[in-house]
Design an enzyme around this catalytic site. Structure first.
Site, PDB file in Angstrom:
ATOM      1  N   GLY A 208       0.955  -1.187   0.042  1.00  0.00           N
ATOM      2  CA  GLY A 208       0.026   0.134  -0.022  1.00  0.00           C
ATOM      3  C   GLY A 208       0.860   1.369  -0.049  1.00  0.00           C
ATOM      4  O   GLY A 208       2.086   1.184  -0.394  1.00  0.00           O
ATOM      5  N   ASN A 209       0.186   2.386   0.197  1.00  0.00           N
ATOM      6  CA  ASN A 209       1.074   3.691   0.393  1.00  0.00           C
ATOM      7  C   ASN A 209       0.496   4.516   1.650  1.00  0.00           C
ATOM      8  O   ASN A 209      -0.556   4.181   2.162  1.00  0.00           O
ATOM      9  CB  ASN A 209       1.289   4.389  -0.947  1.00  0.00           C
ATOM     10  N   ARG A 210       1.268   5.687   1.900  1.00  0.00           N
ATOM     11  CA  ARG A 210       0.592   6.288   2.900  1.00  0.00           C
ATOM     12  C   ARG A 210      -0.407   7.397   2.662  1.00  0.00           C
ATOM     13  O   ARG A 210      -0.862   8.334   3.521  1.00  0.00           O
ATOM     14  CB  ARG A 210       1.831   7.273   3.567  1.00  0.00           C
TER      15      ARG A 210
END
Ligand code: C5P
Length: 402
Positions: A208-210
């Site tokens: 995923g990412n932030r």
């Protein structure tokens, strides 16, 4: 001259020397056609007489929450109003509002108000700069309330700096602009993608990412407030839109997001792609939790579809697409290239080099670039205000395209 015909305004006055300006403010609201109901705190009464305001507004001024006449009124007034304006708002009343402490008629009405709330702080520059005050301002904005920014100049303390209440004319103009925009996107269908995507490795793990989804959600809320019919295709996010008319379509992966976005894109007049889509996903998703057997684990990744580019190719005449670019180097050139390659009409560039901008922050600092190469730079501001700037640009494009 402002036109606020028929608008019902609750005007809250708290204890600041700027309260003397509230008489002018009440007068300007009334001249613009609004009905004004004044509420004052005990400290507000120390600075300006309720009689002055009752005479100007031709209505009884409420100053006390526990008197018989006003006991139920805070609820009724909160429901009556089309807008609540607290001007001036002192640091202590601001803190009460931020914490939901309803120990006076203004904060009690504030908690009951279902209408848009505007607040015009007034205080000394150090009080204004204090992190407690700034956090409270942010909190109110997070509740969806509108900050009417403080001015710079000489303060009652003799110090010079930020903290002056906005001038009454500015406050009236602010509300006028708010109402002018209210239905400016009525009849328009808007598709917004927001948040991260999660690419499953196995049933419990993902890549995923932030991204928090804050920017896209702020855009969805702002567009809904302007009367648009909004579909928000939202990746995994702990946040959700405030406006009940926003139709949220929750998705997990880039492929899910593409399918949902394509579906809504067919009818969309305006598409804003604010999602941080993972560029790659695992080639295989294990059907069981992967065991910790070896010292290393190899994952093979394959490219995800580019949602923006896909929609860009499918774009028909009359459809507008706004993309985002988050760059760390050669920002302008990369943004310009993306605008062209993905067939965007506008691209919103936010740089990770700007302090306070980007993932997870409540603020953002953007530059908007158009196909005509026109560049517009904006200040660092709360994401809600950034959303308004982006929609203003979209609306300007709609008008110029007609
Ligand atoms: O290529 P890059 O990821 O920098 O492009 C950013 C823009 O493209 C954003 O508007 C983003 O939402 C969109 N995008 C997308 N699908 C992808 C990658 C990016 O819609 N797979």
């Amino acid at each position: 001259m402002a036109n606020l015909t028929g608008k019902k305004i609750l005007l809250g006055i708290t204890g600041s020397i700027a309260a003397y300006k509230s008489a002018f403010l009440a007068r300007l609201f009334i001249k613009a056609g609004a009905e004004v109901q004044v509420l004052m705190t005990k400290a507000g009464v120390e600075f300006i007489s309720p009689l002055t305001l009752a005479t100007l507004s031709k209505r009884h001024v409420y100053t006390d929450i526990s008197s018989e006449e006003s006991w139920n009124n805070h609820v009724e007034l909160g429901l009556w109003a089309d807008a609540m304006v607290i001007a001036p708002l002192t640091a202590s009343s601001l803190a009460r509002m931020a914490c939901g402490i309803s120990d006076n008629i203004i904060t009690a009405a504030y908690l009951s108000a279902r209408c848009p709330v505007f607040f015009a702080p007034a205080m000394d520059l150090d009080m204004w700069r204090h992190p407690a005050t700034q956090a409270n301002v942010q909190r109110l904005q997070d509740f969806g309330n509108h900050l009417i920014p403080v001015g710079r100049g000489e303060l009652a303390s003799g110090l010079v700096g930020e903290g002056r209440m906005a001038e009454p004319e500015e406050i009236v103009a602010y509300l006028q602009r708010f109402w002018d925009k209210v239905q400016s996107l009525a009849g328009k269908k808007i598709l917004i993608t927001a948040g991260p995507t999660y690419e499953a490795i196995d049933p419990v793990r993902f890549i995923g990412n932030r991204s928090s989804g804050k920017m896209g959600i702020a855009l969805a809320d702002a567009a809904a407030r302007r009367g648009a019919q909004v579909t928000l295709v939202l990746g995994p996010s702990s946040l959700s839109p405030r406006e009940s008319s926003v139709q949220s379509v929750p998705v997990q992966s880039a492929e899910d997001m593409l399918a949902a976005a394509r579906n809504a894109f067919k009818d969309a007049d305006i598409t804003i792609l604010a999602a941080a889509v993972a560029d790659y996903r695992p080639r295989e998703t294990a059907s069981h939790k992967i065991k910790k057997t070896g010292d290393t684990l190899k994952l093979e990744l394959v490219k995800n579809p580019d949602i923006a580019a896909t929609l860009g190719q499918e774009k028909k005449k009359g459809q507008l697409i706004v993309g985002f670019a988050l760059e760390t180097e050669n920002e302008m050139d990369n943004a310009r290239e993306k605008l062209q390659k993905k067939n965007f009409d506008l691209i919103v560039l936010n740089s990770l080099q700007d302090k306070g901008a980007g993932f997870h922050y409540d603020t953002n600092k953007i530059t908007i670039l158009g196909k005509d190469n026109k560049i517009r730079n904006f200040e660092l501001k709360p994401k809600q205000a950034v959303a308004e700037d982006i929609l203003d640009e979209v609306e300007a494009l709609l008008i110029s395209d007609v």
